[in-house]
Design a protein around this motif. Structure first.
Motif: not given
Length: 388
Positions: A244-248, A254-257, A261-268, A302-307
């Motif tokens: 997983p790749v975490l931003t500041q 997170v990518s999967s086989y 590939l999903v972008a998540l809000e890390a705390t929840r 990919l655009d990291a903000q929108t996918g």
């Protein structure tokens, strides 16, 4: 069994199914897709060799993912039999070498004066960066293929049986253990934890992402990233095999086989966007660009903000590319024939190429500024500089 898939069914209990799965796995170590022939391109970047060094016997027949590591002005590399070497990053001069009494199977991690490695027999060792002496060694439940990951206090180790073990970085004593269920058949390898001071983000072979409290190893939240589909065990593979790749600002990619590939809000764990995508690789985030390599070796931005997909390069389709590394405005990727490719990060065009060794490249290059350290399967470690 080969280096691509791992069978987890007991032989007597599995019977005919085990034989069928073994037969289905027989050719998985070769490219599944027909590799594209390399074509000419407009070369705007050169890869100038600085030095080379032979690292023992290389990654072995199983091609263990023993990627090198760099810390400061030192590069550390190892072979599958337990040979570890420290080299000056500028000129390749050897600082020290050791022959361990255990075979190495994991990528290396170099941080804060130590080099950490995992072994085929379930050991984790801390070596001094100064002279290669073993500072401590500790046992985990099974073989370690992912690079051990550290924060200020812990070394978090994910082993092939789905267990995550936290060790004290100072002395290797066990702090906590987290266990997960594993499917009957998995990809060869495991995900690599993303470890920060309070938590560890861990991708599992069952397609789930779990966030563990680093104080005690208890899960804080978990999510199904990829859902098994299909009739056969092979069709139902959904490993989270990358890191997983975490931003500041608290976004988690997170990518999967066989998944997405999903972008998540890390705390929840709330989903911000998702992208249909099968990959065993760790993506790379640079600014607002997220770069990823699909299972058929398409390189995608990919655009990291929108996918939103910004560009896609399929010139290297089927060539079993490594995970991408970023180097001075370009992506560096190795392939199964031993070529190192450079792709421009802005437009996605191939801009440079050289061949390291015909044995192939299967581990991600290590980059620093304009410098690339790349290890071929036979153990040739070559350092190159990107120009201009």
């Amino acid at each position: 069994m080969n280096s691509f898939l791992t069978l987890r069914l007991p032989l007597l209990a599995a019977g005919t199914l085990a034989l069928a799965l073994v037969a289905g796995c027989a050719n998985k170590s070769e490219p599944v897709y027909t590799p594209k022939e390399l074509q000419g391109f407009d070369e705007s970047s050169t890869l100038d060799s600085q030095w080379k060094y032979g690292v023992g016997d290389g990654l072995g027949r199983a091609r263990y993912p023993i990627a090198p590591a760099r810390d400061g002005n030192m590069v550390f590399a190892a072979d599958a039999e337990g040979y570890v070497v420290a080299l000056n990053a500028q000129n390749g001069s050897r600082q020290w070498e050791v022959e361990l009494d255990t075979p190495i199977s994991s990528a290396l991690t170099a941080i804060a004066g130590n080099v950490y490695v995992g072994s085929r027999n379930g050991e984790v060792l801390a070596l001094s960066q100064q002279d290669g002496d073993v500072v401590w060694r500790s046992r985990v439940p099974s073989e370690v293929l992912a690079a051990p990951q550290a924060n200020q206090e812990l070394l978090v180790v994910q082993s092939v049986d789905g267990t995550v073990t936290a060790l004290d970085r100072a002395n290797g004593t066990e702090r906590w253990v987290y266990s997960s269920s594993q499917p009957a058949l998995t990809l060869r390898g495991t995900g690599t934890p993303q470890v920060i001071p309070p938590v560890s983000f861990v991708g599992l072979a069952n397609g789930r992402l779990v966030t563990l409290d680093n104080r005690n190893g208890q899960p804080l939240w978990e999510m199904q990233i990829a859902v098994p589909q299909g009739r056969s065990e092979i069709d139902r593979l959904v490993d989270l095999a990358g890191q997983p790749v975490l931003t500041q600002d608290g976004r988690l990619f997170v990518s999967s086989y066989n998944g997405r590939l999903v972008a998540l809000e890390a705390t929840r764990g709330e989903i911000m966007w998702e992208y249909d995508h099968s990959s065993r690789h760790t993506p790379v985030l640079v600014g607002n660009f997220l770069f990823t390599v699909s299972d058929d070796s398409h390189v995608i931005a990919l655009d990291a903000q929108t996918g939103r997909e910004l560009w896609r390069n399929d010139d290297l389709e089927g060539r079993w590319l490594t995970s991408p590394a970023f180097v001075d405005g370009r992506l560096a990727l190795g392939d199964y024939e031993g070529y190192l490719h450079l792709i421009g990060a802005s437009e996605g065009d191939i801009v440079g190429r050289t061949r390291i060794h015909k044995s192939g490249i299967s581990v991600r290059p290590v980059t620093d500024g304009k410098t690339i350290h790349v290890l071929s399967n036979n153990g040739r470690l070559e350092t190159l500089e990107v120009n201009p």
